[in-house]
Design a protein around this motif. Structure first.
Motif, PDB file in Angstrom:
ATOM      1  N   SER A 143       0.929  -1.274   0.085  1.00  0.00           N
ATOM      2  CA  SER A 143       0.130  -0.050  -0.182  1.00  0.00           C
ATOM      3  C   SER A 143       1.010   1.276   0.026  1.00  0.00           C
ATOM      4  O   SER A 143       1.871   1.007   0.108  1.00  0.00           O
ATOM      5  CB  SER A 143      -0.768  -0.015   1.148  1.00  0.00           C
ATOM      6  OG  SER A 143      -0.176   0.142   2.568  1.00  0.00           O
ATOM      7  N   ASP A 144       0.271   2.324  -0.455  1.00  0.00           N
ATOM      8  CA  ASP A 144       0.766   3.661  -0.282  1.00  0.00           C
ATOM      9  C   ASP A 144       1.510   3.873   1.349  1.00  0.00           C
ATOM     10  O   ASP A 144       2.611   4.500   1.181  1.00  0.00           O
ATOM     11  CB  ASP A 144       0.080   4.806  -0.595  1.00  0.00           C
ATOM     12  CG  ASP A 144      -0.152   4.577  -2.359  1.00  0.00           C
ATOM     13  OD1 ASP A 144       0.498   4.030  -2.907  1.00  0.00           O
ATOM     14  OD2 ASP A 144      -1.209   5.185  -2.870  1.00  0.00           O
ATOM     15  N   ALA A 145       0.595   3.679   2.154  1.00  0.00           N
ATOM     16  CA  ALA A 145       1.185   3.903   3.339  1.00  0.00           C
ATOM     17  C   ALA A 145       2.142   2.868   3.997  1.00  0.00           C
ATOM     18  O   ALA A 145       3.177   3.566   4.682  1.00  0.00           O
ATOM     19  CB  ALA A 145      -0.242   3.637   4.504  1.00  0.00           C
ATOM     20  N   ALA A 146       2.310   1.765   3.442  1.00  0.00           N
ATOM     21  CA  ALA A 146       3.641   1.078   3.613  1.00  0.00           C
ATOM     22  C   ALA A 146       4.563   1.550   3.045  1.00  0.00           C
ATOM     23  O   ALA A 146       5.743   1.562   3.495  1.00  0.00           O
ATOM     24  CB  ALA A 146       3.142  -0.535   3.447  1.00  0.00           C
ATOM     25  N   VAL A 147       4.537   2.081   2.050  1.00  0.00           N
ATOM     26  CA  VAL A 147       5.543   2.518   1.281  1.00  0.00           C
ATOM     27  C   VAL A 147       6.288   3.483   1.795  1.00  0.00           C
ATOM     28  O   VAL A 147       7.383   3.916   1.885  1.00  0.00           O
ATOM     29  CB  VAL A 147       5.126   2.748  -0.427  1.00  0.00           C
ATOM     30  CG1 VAL A 147       6.454   3.621  -1.073  1.00  0.00           C
ATOM     31  CG2 VAL A 147       4.799   1.638  -1.247  1.00  0.00           C
ATOM     32  N   GLN A 148       5.221   4.431   2.350  1.00  0.00           N
ATOM     33  CA  GLN A 148       5.673   5.726   3.127  1.00  0.00           C
ATOM     34  C   GLN A 148       6.468   5.473   4.318  1.00  0.00           C
ATOM     35  O   GLN A 148       7.547   6.125   4.609  1.00  0.00           O
ATOM     36  CB  GLN A 148       4.503   6.732   3.313  1.00  0.00           C
ATOM     37  CG  GLN A 148       4.541   8.015   4.051  1.00  0.00           C
ATOM     38  CD  GLN A 148       5.587   8.930   3.589  1.00  0.00           C
ATOM     39  OE1 GLN A 148       5.817   8.874   2.167  1.00  0.00           O
ATOM     40  NE2 GLN A 148       6.643   9.431   4.014  1.00  0.00           N
ATOM     41  N   SER A 149       6.129   4.243   5.054  1.00  0.00           N
ATOM     42  CA  SER A 149       6.747   3.814   6.279  1.00  0.00           C
ATOM     43  C   SER A 149       8.237   3.333   5.755  1.00  0.00           C
ATOM     44  O   SER A 149       9.045   3.820   6.456  1.00  0.00           O
ATOM     45  CB  SER A 149       6.088   2.556   6.783  1.00  0.00           C
ATOM     46  OG  SER A 149       6.555   2.317   7.899  1.00  0.00           O
ATOM     47  N   ALA A 150       8.039   2.688   4.672  1.00  0.00           N
ATOM     48  CA  ALA A 150       9.584   2.178   4.322  1.00  0.00           C
ATOM     49  C   ALA A 150      10.397   3.536   3.991  1.00  0.00           C
ATOM     50  O   ALA A 150      11.587   3.423   4.346  1.00  0.00           O
ATOM     51  CB  ALA A 150       9.407   1.558   3.021  1.00  0.00           C
ATOM     52  N   ARG A 151       9.880   4.699   3.405  1.00  0.00           N
ATOM     53  CA  ARG A 151      10.611   5.750   2.910  1.00  0.00           C
ATOM     54  C   ARG A 151      11.168   6.258   4.372  1.00  0.00           C
ATOM     55  O   ARG A 151      12.427   6.777   4.297  1.00  0.00           O
ATOM     56  CB  ARG A 151       9.762   6.563   2.420  1.00  0.00           C
ATOM     57  CG  ARG A 151      10.372   7.831   1.707  1.00  0.00           C
ATOM     58  CD  ARG A 151       9.615   8.747   1.061  1.00  0.00           C
ATOM     59  NE  ARG A 151       8.460   8.368   0.107  1.00  0.00           N
ATOM     60  CZ  ARG A 151       9.077   8.041  -1.239  1.00  0.00           C
ATOM     61  NH1 ARG A 151      10.133   8.435  -1.899  1.00  0.00           N
ATOM     62  NH2 ARG A 151       7.934   7.417  -2.026  1.00  0.00           N
ATOM     63  N   GLN A 152      10.395   6.174   5.382  1.00  0.00           N
ATOM     64  CA  GLN A 152      10.884   6.803   6.610  1.00  0.00           C
ATOM     65  C   GLN A 152      12.004   6.102   7.089  1.00  0.00           C
ATOM     66  O   GLN A 152      13.079   6.468   7.617  1.00  0.00           O
ATOM     67  CB  GLN A 152      10.012   7.069   7.590  1.00  0.00           C
ATOM     68  CG  GLN A 152       8.903   7.952   7.323  1.00  0.00           C
ATOM     69  CD  GLN A 152       7.517   7.631   8.077  1.00  0.00           C
ATOM     70  OE1 GLN A 152       7.488   6.869   9.122  1.00  0.00           O
ATOM     71  NE2 GLN A 152       6.277   8.543   8.057  1.00  0.00           N
ATOM     72  N   GLN A 153      11.906   4.737   6.846  1.00  0.00           N
ATOM     73  CA  GLN A 153      12.896   3.800   7.441  1.00  0.00           C
ATOM     74  C   GLN A 153      14.451   3.963   6.663  1.00  0.00           C
ATOM     75  O   GLN A 153      15.588   3.912   7.023  1.00  0.00           O
ATOM     76  CB  GLN A 153      12.668   2.152   7.299  1.00  0.00           C
ATOM     77  CG  GLN A 153      13.930   1.222   7.615  1.00  0.00           C
ATOM     78  CD  GLN A 153      14.190   1.216   9.276  1.00  0.00           C
ATOM     79  OE1 GLN A 153      13.379   1.813  10.068  1.00  0.00           O
ATOM     80  NE2 GLN A 153      15.134   0.457   9.578  1.00  0.00           N
TER      81      GLN A 153
END
Length: 405
Positions: A143-153
């Protein structure tokens, strides 16, 4: 110095390698008949040096209901009347915050960098053939939310000096790994790490054992370990079914079995088994249908690693105690995941099922230190990163033991 290593998995063998290079006399003891035949045998085969996000993540809190109650969750807690499980679980939840996750990530990246350097030096020294590849890795997010979380990592890791990584779109991911074409609509983006590697950990163990024997390392296999005998603040002998073994230093690298062995010495190791499963498929005739880039599907909690003409598919995280049974539904699930992500890549005639118990700490940071006696060293808690971090903790312990001379 004489050093006795308890455990002939990749963690123990890496320690034997580093200590042998440092000029020590090394003995390796294990209850198994062959090195690497335990948790090292069927692991995920990925050497994940640059993307090391701990399992203890702030996002776990939102997933708790599914983890506790859903029958099809790839990350499952089965609550038991086991004080060690409850203690570990509470410590794990306590580590599920941004500060702790960032600190663990920093430590893991530093350790992984050393481990990579030492593994590559070992490859040159030993010259083994274990289907090593350096084709990079893609971590898929649903999901886009999961991608955003990965971007933060990624932002956290980049500030800590991680190797170059970037977020890629599904189309870019398919361009990097064409075998993902049929799965393109099932993920919203991916993290691409070009520098990641893969290899057959079991073959590394077998060939490293041969090299170590040639260098004079003594292997005592098929030998159940009973207890460590301590006198006057020092370990004086390892008691086994074949008799006592004496040494100047002892390293416990027994994975989850390290806990029970160390407990009578007053050492309470924060380690609990995370059960995982794998299958190994023949993909020699698959052509473009099987991947060459390592793939991690974050939604399914499944990794795919190409090792020669085989595909290692590993996944699931279960806190279910010391249970090594392999339910058929777990193998069917891995087969179904493989067919969903890479349709037609195998005929699934010979899937080579496997289960292993990954020795994990709540923070994912392994234990490599002296405890319980002045000459006793603990080397466990590597979790799902045992293959990745083994040579890092080995180098650390070899240095520390050398400093005692």
């Amino acid at each position: 110095m004489q050093v006795c290593i308890l455990g002939a998995g990749i963690v123990g063998l890496a320690a034997a390698y580093e200590l042998t290079l440092a000029g020590h006399q090394v003995t390796v003891v294990d209850k198994a008949s062959q090195a690497g035949s335990g948790t090292s045998m069927g692991n995920g085969a990925q050497l994940s040096y640059s993307y090391v996000q701990p399992l203890a993540d702030p996002g776990i809190w939102k997933q708790l209901p599914k983890l506790l109650f859903s029958s099809d969750s790839p990350l499952k807690f089965r609550l038991q009347a086991d004080p060690q499980q409850w203690k570990w679980g509470l410590a794990f939840l306590g580590a599920c915050n941004a500060d702790r996750s960032a600190a663990s990530t920093r430590t893991l990246l530093q350790l992984a960098a050393v481990s990579r350097q030492r593994f590559e030096a070992m490859q040159t020294q030993v010259g083994g053939d274990w289907d090593y590849s350096s084709t990079g890795k893609l971590v898929l997010y649903p999901s886009d939310a999961a991608v955003q979380s990965a971007r933060q990592q990624l932002d956290v890791q980049s500030q800590l000096g991680s190797a170059p990584q970037r977020i890629v779109s599904p189309d870019e991911a398919v361009a990097l790994e064409p075998a993902l074409a049929a799965y393109r609509s099932q993920f919203a983006g991916a993290v691409h790490t070009p520098s990641e590697c893969a290899a057959d950990c079991y073959q590394v163990c077998r060939q490293l054992e041969d090299w170590l024997r040639q260098k004079g390392v003594k292997f005592i296999m098929d030998t159940p370990i009973q207890r460590l005998r301590r006198e006057g603040g020092k370990i004086v002998a390892l008691e086994t079914a074949q008799g006592d073994i004496e040494a100047e230093h002892f390293i416990v690298a027994l994975g989850v079995d390290s806990v029970a062995l160390c407990k009578p010495l007053g050492v309470d190791l924060p380690v609990y088994p995370l059960k995982g499963y794998s299958i190994t498929l023949d993909v020699a005739a698959a052509g473009h249908k099987a991947p060459t880039v390592s793939i991690t599907d974050s939604a399914r909690k499944v990794v795919f690693a190409r090792i020669g003409q085989r595909l290692r598919v590993a996944g699931m995280v279960e806190l279910v105690g010391h249970d090594l049974r392999i339910p058929q539904d777990k193998i069917r699930s891995l087969c179904a995941s493989t067919e969903a992500v890479f349709p037609g890549c195998s005929d699934y005639v010979n899937v080579q099922p496997w289960a292993g118990l990954r020795p994990a700490t709540p923070t994912a940071v392994p234990i490599a230190m002296s405890a319980g006696a002045s000459n006793l060293w603990i080397n466990t808690g590597h979790g799902a990163l045992g293959f990745t971090l083994a040579f890092g903790t080995a180098a650390q312990l070899a240095y520390d033991i050398g400093q005692t001379a």
